[in-house]
Design a protein around this motif. Structure first.
Motif, PDB file in Angstrom:
ATOM      1  N   UNK A 122      38.235 -21.373  94.757  1.00 15.78           N
ATOM      2  CA  UNK A 122      38.780 -22.274  93.745  1.00 15.78           C
ATOM      3  C   UNK A 122      38.400 -21.792  92.333  1.00 15.78           C
ATOM      4  N   UNK A 123      39.265 -22.043  91.353  1.00 20.52           N
ATOM      5  CA  UNK A 123      39.006 -21.710  89.942  1.00 20.52           C
ATOM      6  C   UNK A 123      38.640 -20.235  89.752  1.00 20.52           C
ATOM      7  N   UNK A 124      39.407 -19.380  90.392  1.00 18.34           N
ATOM      8  CA  UNK A 124      39.146 -17.937  90.308  1.00 18.34           C
ATOM      9  C   UNK A 124      40.472 -17.197  90.114  1.00 18.34           C
ATOM     10  N   UNK A 125      40.430 -16.182  89.265  1.00 18.68           N
ATOM     11  CA  UNK A 125      41.596 -15.300  89.105  1.00 18.68           C
ATOM     12  C   UNK A 125      41.210 -13.898  89.539  1.00 18.68           C
ATOM     13  N   UNK A 126      42.097 -13.279  90.291  1.00 21.51           N
ATOM     14  CA  UNK A 126      41.826 -11.925  90.766  1.00 21.51           C
ATOM     15  C   UNK A 126      42.989 -11.008  90.399  1.00 21.51           C
ATOM     16  N   UNK A 131      43.513 -24.505  92.803  1.00 19.74           N
ATOM     17  CA  UNK A 131      43.323 -25.577  93.776  1.00 19.74           C
ATOM     18  C   UNK A 131      41.847 -25.804  94.084  1.00 19.74           C
ATOM     19  N   UNK A 132      41.593 -26.743  94.996  1.00 23.41           N
ATOM     20  CA  UNK A 132      40.203 -27.042  95.343  1.00 23.41           C
ATOM     21  C   UNK A 132      39.741 -26.259  96.571  1.00 23.41           C
ATOM     22  N   UNK A 133      40.700 -25.646  97.298  1.00 24.96           N
ATOM     23  CA  UNK A 133      40.358 -24.903  98.515  1.00 24.96           C
ATOM     24  C   UNK A 133      40.500 -23.405  98.275  1.00 24.96           C
ATOM     25  N   UNK A 134      39.731 -22.575  99.027  1.00 21.91           N
ATOM     26  CA  UNK A 134      39.958 -21.125  98.938  1.00 21.91           C
ATOM     27  C   UNK A 134      41.383 -20.802  99.380  1.00 21.91           C
ATOM     28  N   UNK A 135      41.876 -19.683  98.909  1.00 21.52           N
ATOM     29  CA  UNK A 135      43.260 -19.311  99.181  1.00 21.52           C
ATOM     30  C   UNK A 135      43.260 -17.898  99.762  1.00 21.52           C
ATOM     31  N   UNK A 136      43.922 -17.706 100.896  1.00 20.95           N
ATOM     32  CA  UNK A 136      43.935 -16.387 101.546  1.00 20.95           C
ATOM     33  C   UNK A 136      45.048 -15.542 100.934  1.00 20.95           C
ATOM     34  N   UNK A 137      44.720 -14.320 100.539  1.00 23.36           N
ATOM     35  CA  UNK A 137      45.729 -13.468  99.899  1.00 23.36           C
ATOM     36  C   UNK A 137      46.818 -13.110 100.920  1.00 23.36           C
TER      37      UNK A 137
END
Ligand code: NOJ
Length: 563
Positions: free
Chosen positions: A554-558, A526-532
């Motif tokens: 955004x655009x990150x895999x953890x 997505x375009x927004x940060x995502x809270x785990x």
């Protein structure tokens, strides 16, 4: 579970049978990998010299694109002698040395097999040209009479994958224009006639030649093309479809049902050996369901998952293609494969940031619409790879993606070499942009690719910052990310289907899953940060971009565990 998150490579090579089910297989495009001779074209001794780098990267196997004798009209996919090494790349002894050195490091070796067509310099084709229409020599290829009052029109309307007609007319012994021969690719690549048993026998011989030398398997070029529909009916492809497959339900030269008998035959040949050699199909087909037919228990072992490669950077679409892949392949008892880049497609560090349609094989150049923003592309590529390497099955990597290489876009017209470029009069750039020789050392001629500084395609000046030596020394580099992901993947046995995969519903823009008991994987598209959305203390195991353990940009895999 208290097992370590990384594993010793030597232990991994002992894995035993069916290694291909979970293997990470690194594609070497020999002419662009490493040049030991200084002629500007990579070679087999160059591969041998660099095997320790690949061991450090952590791959299980390498696949080499063709290095057999060839006039190189299609970069080696035009083979003149299937059982010899082209002098450009070295000798058979160099091949044996490379194979032994790879095996000594626990790295398996797959070679490319090109059964749909040969080079026009192959002795069989030369014999066919010298022989008369209707002869046994011509019957090994697809010669036909032309249409029209004097045979002046091609036998049907098929187009070459590289553009232009798929038929070329020959001059007969009497000096007059005569029959036509079929070439689904360049005119220098005549198609074999696989309804002829002599062709079957010849390829059994070729398989045994390489199996006897000790190769671990074959990547089978254009595996969906060998059989053509009876009568060779006219067919007009969808202009927007990729060149190698197409969306049409029935194409008279792709995916004909008779082709499966060929692979059943080859599987038996492989079974004469130690039972652990593998066949991987390069088959561009419209659905995963259809591709899965290539890997039924008595056919090939693997097929490239091009549906996955072609999926755009969209969470819902990625989830769907992963789920469908796992379903369709396991329904036939095969592992899924995963691939994001190869020598025929725009590198994923550029492709994932393209903003205009770009059919496979067309490539990108300075005048292409929708030019990628390099930073966006690299960020997405790292995230895409981190997701891919968490999936069960076998993963293919293409040389240079571990350096985050983008597509080389600004290749001068006069330097381009792909037949696609010539056959379309420059309308399609073709595939040179993903084939530029690798940068090994920032501060060396040709970035360490060749001791003389020569390079068969020019390397962009900014590739100095991508060079392997620079990246080895930088904790945050793409190379170090790949090394780490591969080590964790091996330690946690993520390639194995027996390690459970559970899907997590963490929002529409997030592809989230759990592998085994403890490893969580979340890719934020997505375009927004995502809270785990987890309780407990999060321990980050790997991440494609910096993360704080609370939210994912955004655009990150953890990859993480909860302690
Ligand atoms: C697929 C190969 O990957 C590509 O590079 C080649 O041009 C065609 N097959 C024809 O052999």
């Amino acid at each position: 579970m208290a097992s370590p998150l990384v594993v010793d490579h030597a232990a991994r090579s002992e894995q035993g049978s069916e290694w291909w089910r979970s293997a990470v297989i690194y594609q070497i495009y020999p002419r662009s990998f490493s040049d030991s001779s200084g002629d500007g074209i990579g070679d087999l001794p160059g591969v041998t010299e660099r095997l320790d780098d690949l061991r450090r990267l952590g791959v299980d196997a390498i696949w080499l694109s063709p290095f057999m004798r060839s006039p190189q009209k299609d970069a080696g996919y035009d083979v003149a002698d299937y059982c010899d090494v082209d002098p450009l790349f070295g000798t058979l002894a160099d091949f044996d040395d490379m194979l032994a050195a790879a095996h000594a490091r626990g790295i398996r070796v797959i070679v490319d097999l090109v059964p749909n067509h040969s080079s026009d310099q192959h002795v069989w084709f030369q014999e066919a040209l010298a022989a008369a229409p209707g002869s046994a020599e011509r019957a090994r290829y697809m010669f036909r009479e032309g249409k029209g009052a004097h045979g002046e029109l091609p036998p049907n309307n098929w187009e070459s994958v590289f553009g232009g007609p798929a038929w070329t007319r020959v001059i007969e012994a009497d000096g007059r224009p005569g029959q036509w021969y079929l070439h689904l690719f360049d005119s220098s690549q005549p198609d074999f006639d696989w309804s002829n048993p002599v062709v079957w026998e010849e390829f059994r011989r070729v398989l045994r030649f390489w199996l006897d030398r000790g190769v671990d398997g074959f990547r089978v070029d254009v595996a969906h093309g060998l059989m053509k529909e009876d009568g060779l009916p006219d067919y007009t492809p969808d202009p927007d479809a990729g060149s190698m497959g197409g969306d049409a339900a029935s194409v008279p030269y792709w995916g004909q049902p008779e082709v499966h008998a060929v692979y059943r035959d080859w599987r038996k040949v492989l079974a004469e050996y130690d039972g652990d050699r593998a066949l991987c199909a390069e088959a561009w087909l419209p659905t995963i369901e259809k591709t899965a037919l290539w890997v039924r228990h008595d056919e090939m072992h693997q097929a490239f998952n091009f549906e996955y490669l072609e999926t755009e950077w969209d969470a819902a679409k990625l989830r769907a293609v992963i789920q469908e892949s796992l379903r369709a392949y396991s329904a036939v008892g095969a592992p899924s494969t995963w691939v994001l880049s190869n020598h025929d497609v725009v590198r994923h560090a550029s492709r994932l940031a393209l903003t205009a349609e770009n059919p496979q094989g067309h490539g990108i150049g300075p005048h292409s619409p929708g030019q990628p923003i390099p930073e966006v592309g690299l960020r997405r590529a790292r995230a895409a790879t981190a997701l891919m390497l968490a999936l069960p099955g076998s993963a293919y990597l293409y040389q240079g993606e571990e350096l985050g290489l983008p597509e080389a876009i600004d290749i001068p017209d006069e330097a381009r070499q792909d037949p696609t470029w010539f056959r379309t009069d420059g309308e399609r750039y073709g595939r040179d942009g993903c084939r530029v020789p690798l940068p090994w050392v920032a501060d060396a001629p040709a970035f360490g690719f060749s001791p003389s500084g020569a390079s068969w395609l020019p390397q962009p000046a900014e590739w100095a910052s991508h060079a392997r030596d620079v990246q080895e020394a930088d904790d945050a580099s793409t190379l170090r990310l790949y090394q780490h992901l591969l080590a964790v993947r091996a330690g946690e046995r993520l390639g194995e289907e027996s390690v459970a995969l559970e899907w997590l519903d963490w929002g529409v823009d997030v592809v989230a899953l759990r592998r085994g008991e403890r490893l969580f994987v979340a890719a934020n598209l997505g375009t927004e940060p995502f809270a785990l959305p987890v309780e407990g203390s999060v321990r980050i195991v790997a991440s494609s971009a910096p993360v704080d353990g609370v939210s994912v940009e955004s655009d990150t895999t953890v990859w993480f565990v909860i302690d």
